[in-house]
Design a protein around this motif. Structure first.
Motif, PDB file in Angstrom:
ATOM      1  N   TYR A 120       0.544  -1.572  -0.751  1.00 31.87           N
ATOM      2  CA  TYR A 120       0.270   0.527   0.182  1.00 31.87           C
ATOM      3  C   TYR A 120       0.888   0.725  -0.384  1.00 31.87           C
ATOM      4  O   TYR A 120       1.777   0.744   0.942  1.00 31.87           O
ATOM      5  CB  TYR A 120      -1.061  -0.076   1.711  1.00 31.87           C
ATOM      6  CG  TYR A 120      -2.110   0.820   0.911  1.00 31.87           C
ATOM      7  CD1 TYR A 120      -2.884   1.631   0.276  1.00 31.87           C
ATOM      8  CD2 TYR A 120      -1.448   2.008   2.285  1.00 31.87           C
ATOM      9  CE1 TYR A 120      -2.951   2.685   0.483  1.00 31.87           C
ATOM     10  CE2 TYR A 120      -2.144   3.043   2.465  1.00 31.87           C
ATOM     11  CZ  TYR A 120      -3.600   3.040   1.971  1.00 31.87           C
ATOM     12  OH  TYR A 120      -4.099   4.502   1.833  1.00 31.87           O
ATOM     13  N   THR A 121       0.999   1.763  -1.326  1.00 32.19           N
ATOM     14  CA  THR A 121       1.689   3.118  -1.458  1.00 32.19           C
ATOM     15  C   THR A 121       0.751   4.353  -1.266  1.00 32.19           C
ATOM     16  O   THR A 121      -0.166   4.491  -1.697  1.00 32.19           O
ATOM     17  CB  THR A 121       2.843   3.400  -2.872  1.00 32.19           C
ATOM     18  OG1 THR A 121       3.634   2.191  -3.098  1.00 32.19           O
ATOM     19  CG2 THR A 121       3.911   4.318  -2.036  1.00 32.19           C
ATOM     20  N   PRO A 122       0.841   5.283  -0.127  1.00 33.40           N
ATOM     21  CA  PRO A 122      -0.619   6.004   0.297  1.00 33.40           C
ATOM     22  C   PRO A 122       0.717   7.745  -0.763  1.00 33.40           C
ATOM     23  O   PRO A 122       1.283   7.391  -0.788  1.00 33.40           O
ATOM     24  CB  PRO A 122       0.067   6.883   1.554  1.00 33.40           C
ATOM     25  CG  PRO A 122       0.991   5.809   2.686  1.00 33.40           C
ATOM     26  CD  PRO A 122       1.424   5.183   1.146  1.00 33.40           C
ATOM     27  N   TRP A 140      -1.960  -5.571  -5.023  1.00 32.96           N
ATOM     28  CA  TRP A 140      -2.895  -7.267  -4.452  1.00 32.96           C
ATOM     29  C   TRP A 140      -2.295  -9.010  -5.234  1.00 32.96           C
ATOM     30  O   TRP A 140      -1.267  -8.611  -6.431  1.00 32.96           O
ATOM     31  CB  TRP A 140      -4.602  -7.355  -4.876  1.00 32.96           C
ATOM     32  CG  TRP A 140      -4.636  -6.355  -4.294  1.00 32.96           C
ATOM     33  CD1 TRP A 140      -4.922  -5.115  -4.956  1.00 32.96           C
ATOM     34  CD2 TRP A 140      -5.532  -6.109  -2.741  1.00 32.96           C
ATOM     35  NE1 TRP A 140      -6.041  -4.704  -4.678  1.00 32.96           N
ATOM     36  CE2 TRP A 140      -6.463  -4.463  -3.568  1.00 32.96           C
ATOM     37  CE3 TRP A 140      -5.686  -6.816  -1.945  1.00 32.96           C
ATOM     38  CZ2 TRP A 140      -7.080  -4.231  -2.364  1.00 32.96           C
ATOM     39  CZ3 TRP A 140      -6.027  -5.890  -0.707  1.00 32.96           C
ATOM     40  CH2 TRP A 140      -7.198  -4.815  -1.058  1.00 32.96           C
ATOM     41  N   LYS A 141      -1.770  -9.470  -4.047  1.00 37.49           N
ATOM     42  CA  LYS A 141      -1.328 -11.101  -4.565  1.00 37.49           C
ATOM     43  C   LYS A 141      -2.572 -11.799  -4.555  1.00 37.49           C
ATOM     44  O   LYS A 141      -3.304 -11.626  -3.499  1.00 37.49           O
ATOM     45  CB  LYS A 141      -0.053 -11.803  -3.276  1.00 37.49           C
ATOM     46  CG  LYS A 141      -0.050 -12.920  -3.624  1.00 37.49           C
ATOM     47  CD  LYS A 141       1.005 -13.145  -2.401  1.00 37.49           C
ATOM     48  CE  LYS A 141       1.882 -14.989  -2.459  1.00 37.49           C
ATOM     49  NZ  LYS A 141       1.910 -14.904  -1.834  1.00 37.49           N
ATOM     50  N   ALA A 155     -15.009  -7.392   0.658  1.00 43.81           N
ATOM     51  CA  ALA A 155     -13.020  -6.571   1.286  1.00 43.81           C
ATOM     52  C   ALA A 155     -13.352  -6.041   2.536  1.00 43.81           C
ATOM     53  O   ALA A 155     -14.899  -6.065   2.643  1.00 43.81           O
ATOM     54  CB  ALA A 155     -13.236  -5.095   0.444  1.00 43.81           C
ATOM     55  N   GLN A 156     -12.760  -6.600   2.858  1.00 47.98           N
ATOM     56  CA  GLN A 156     -11.663  -5.377   4.154  1.00 47.98           C
ATOM     57  C   GLN A 156     -10.465  -5.000   4.245  1.00 47.98           C
ATOM     58  O   GLN A 156      -9.422  -6.018   4.140  1.00 47.98           O
ATOM     59  CB  GLN A 156     -11.684  -7.172   5.354  1.00 47.98           C
ATOM     60  CG  GLN A 156     -11.404  -6.794   7.364  1.00 47.98           C
ATOM     61  CD  GLN A 156     -11.721  -7.831   7.715  1.00 47.98           C
ATOM     62  OE1 GLN A 156     -13.080  -7.952   7.758  1.00 47.98           O
ATOM     63  NE2 GLN A 156     -10.830  -8.355   8.022  1.00 47.98           N
ATOM     64  N   ILE A 157     -10.670  -4.396   5.083  1.00 45.75           N
ATOM     65  CA  ILE A 157      -9.163  -3.174   5.192  1.00 45.75           C
ATOM     66  C   ILE A 157      -9.669  -3.060   6.927  1.00 45.75           C
ATOM     67  O   ILE A 157      -9.724  -3.100   7.348  1.00 45.75           O
ATOM     68  CB  ILE A 157      -9.422  -1.884   4.503  1.00 45.75           C
ATOM     69  CG1 ILE A 157      -9.751  -2.439   2.749  1.00 45.75           C
ATOM     70  CG2 ILE A 157      -7.978  -1.017   4.647  1.00 45.75           C
ATOM     71  CD1 ILE A 157      -8.575  -2.715   2.437  1.00 45.75           C
ATOM     72  N   ASN A 158      -8.466  -3.450   6.986  1.00 42.73           N
ATOM     73  CA  ASN A 158      -8.319  -3.040   8.707  1.00 42.73           C
ATOM     74  C   ASN A 158      -6.603  -1.994   8.656  1.00 42.73           C
ATOM     75  O   ASN A 158      -5.150  -1.536   8.322  1.00 42.73           O
ATOM     76  CB  ASN A 158      -7.087  -4.486   9.331  1.00 42.73           C
ATOM     77  CG  ASN A 158      -8.281  -5.546   9.857  1.00 42.73           C
ATOM     78  OD1 ASN A 158      -9.160  -4.836  10.288  1.00 42.73           O
ATOM     79  ND2 ASN A 158      -8.245  -6.437   9.572  1.00 42.73           N
ATOM     80  N   GLY A 211       0.621   5.361   5.955  1.00 47.90           N
ATOM     81  CA  GLY A 211       0.824   3.349   5.739  1.00 47.90           C
ATOM     82  C   GLY A 211       0.500   2.709   7.252  1.00 47.90           C
ATOM     83  O   GLY A 211       1.516   2.099   7.640  1.00 47.90           O
ATOM     84  N   LYS A 212      -0.915   2.984   7.482  1.00 39.47           N
ATOM     85  CA  LYS A 212      -1.074   2.539   8.977  1.00 39.47           C
ATOM     86  C   LYS A 212      -1.984   2.087   8.660  1.00 39.47           C
ATOM     87  O   LYS A 212      -3.092   1.029   8.724  1.00 39.47           O
ATOM     88  CB  LYS A 212      -1.923   3.793   9.358  1.00 39.47           C
ATOM     89  CG  LYS A 212      -0.852   4.675   9.890  1.00 39.47           C
ATOM     90  CD  LYS A 212      -2.205   5.886  11.003  1.00 39.47           C
ATOM     91  CE  LYS A 212      -1.194   6.814  11.433  1.00 39.47           C
ATOM     92  NZ  LYS A 212      -2.156   7.782  12.380  1.00 39.47           N
ATOM     93  N   ILE A 213      -2.223   1.183   6.921  1.00 41.54           N
ATOM     94  CA  ILE A 213      -2.971  -0.336   7.024  1.00 41.54           C
ATOM     95  C   ILE A 213      -2.301  -1.913   7.197  1.00 41.54           C
ATOM     96  O   ILE A 213      -1.340  -1.879   6.479  1.00 41.54           O
ATOM     97  CB  ILE A 213      -3.307   0.034   5.529  1.00 41.54           C
ATOM     98  CG1 ILE A 213      -3.875   1.532   5.337  1.00 41.54           C
ATOM     99  CG2 ILE A 213      -4.739  -1.133   5.009  1.00 41.54           C
ATOM    100  CD1 ILE A 213      -5.368   1.558   6.596  1.00 41.54           C
ATOM    101  N   LEU A 214      -2.157  -2.357   7.711  1.00 35.99           N
ATOM    102  CA  LEU A 214      -2.244  -3.999   7.912  1.00 35.99           C
ATOM    103  C   LEU A 214      -2.384  -4.305   6.623  1.00 35.99           C
ATOM    104  O   LEU A 214      -3.371  -4.586   5.668  1.00 35.99           O
ATOM    105  CB  LEU A 214      -2.965  -5.059   8.679  1.00 35.99           C
ATOM    106  CG  LEU A 214      -2.985  -4.587  10.500  1.00 35.99           C
ATOM    107  CD1 LEU A 214      -4.164  -5.075  10.702  1.00 35.99           C
ATOM    108  CD2 LEU A 214      -1.758  -4.607  10.636  1.00 35.99           C
ATOM    109  N   LEU A 215      -0.896  -5.389   6.698  1.00 35.34           N
ATOM    110  CA  LEU A 215      -1.034  -5.514   4.948  1.00 35.34           C
ATOM    111  C   LEU A 215      -0.997  -7.403   5.360  1.00 35.34           C
ATOM    112  O   LEU A 215      -1.510  -8.296   6.356  1.00 35.34           O
ATOM    113  CB  LEU A 215       0.635  -5.726   4.700  1.00 35.34           C
ATOM    114  CG  LEU A 215       0.623  -4.346   4.219  1.00 35.34           C
ATOM    115  CD1 LEU A 215       1.874  -4.503   3.208  1.00 35.34           C
ATOM    116  CD2 LEU A 215      -0.095  -3.760   3.130  1.00 35.34           C
TER     117      LEU A 215
END
Length: 180
Positions: free
Chosen positions: A62-64, A73-74, A103-106, A165-169
């Motif tokens: 994720y590149t803000p 995405w993989k 979809a889900q984003i954490n 960049g506060k998103i979990l991968l």
């Protein structure tokens, strides 16, 4: 009184039995052949893959940017040959039909602004958006899932309005679809 002669040579009832056997055997053989032909025709013309098409992408990077971020995405595609194709951040629909998209984003930490997950078709056509919490707990989740009718050639992608960049991968943030 003399008994009537039903047969001249005494074998007519025997021939009738053989005719009945031949008739029943012919009917049975025709039924079996028609069943086999229809089965072969069905198998040759039914091109659907075995199982349900399922495309699932885990967030690889994720590149803000200023207003949103680029999400790579993989992808894992199962039974989707000829139905769905992946291309980095996009899924391309290869066959029109009904699809269930989820979809889900954490996020990792509390943020000042709410974060929003948007699903797009092509450039700028919003299919769905969901707003996640900005505070309350250290982390937060936004998710959605619903069916859509999609056309062949549609390109789908997800975006966030988060510029940090506060998103979990990985398996914590994902999106995908399956054909219904």
């Amino acid at each position: 009184m003399e008994a009537p002669h039903l047969t001249r040579n005494g074998n007519t009832s025997q021939r009738r039995k053989w005719c009945k056997v031949a008739l029943y055997t012919s009917v049975f053989v025709l039924i079996v052949i028609s069943f086999l032909v229809s089965t072969v025709f069905y198998l040759l013309h039914n091109k659907q893959p075995q199982g349900t098409c399922w495309a699932h992408g885990s967030l690889e990077s994720y590149t803000p940017t200023a207003n949103k971020g680029t999400m790579i995405w993989k992808w894992s595609l199962k039974h989707c040959q000829g139905l769905v194709k992946d291309h980095n951040e996009h899924l391309i629909i290869m066959e029109s039909g009904d699809y269930f998209i989820y979809a889900q984003i954490n996020r990792i930490t509390e943020m000042n602004e709410s974060f929003m997950l948007m699903l797009y078709k092509e450039q700028g056509i919003t299919l769905n958006k969901a707003v996640g919490p900005n505070n309350g707990s250290e982390n937060g989740t936004v998710n959605f899932g619903r069916p859509f009718y999609l056309q062949k050639g549609d390109k789908l992608y997800c975006e966030l309005n988060v510029n940090s960049g506060k998103i979990l991968l990985g398996n914590q943030s994902y999106w995908g679809l399956y054909k219904i």
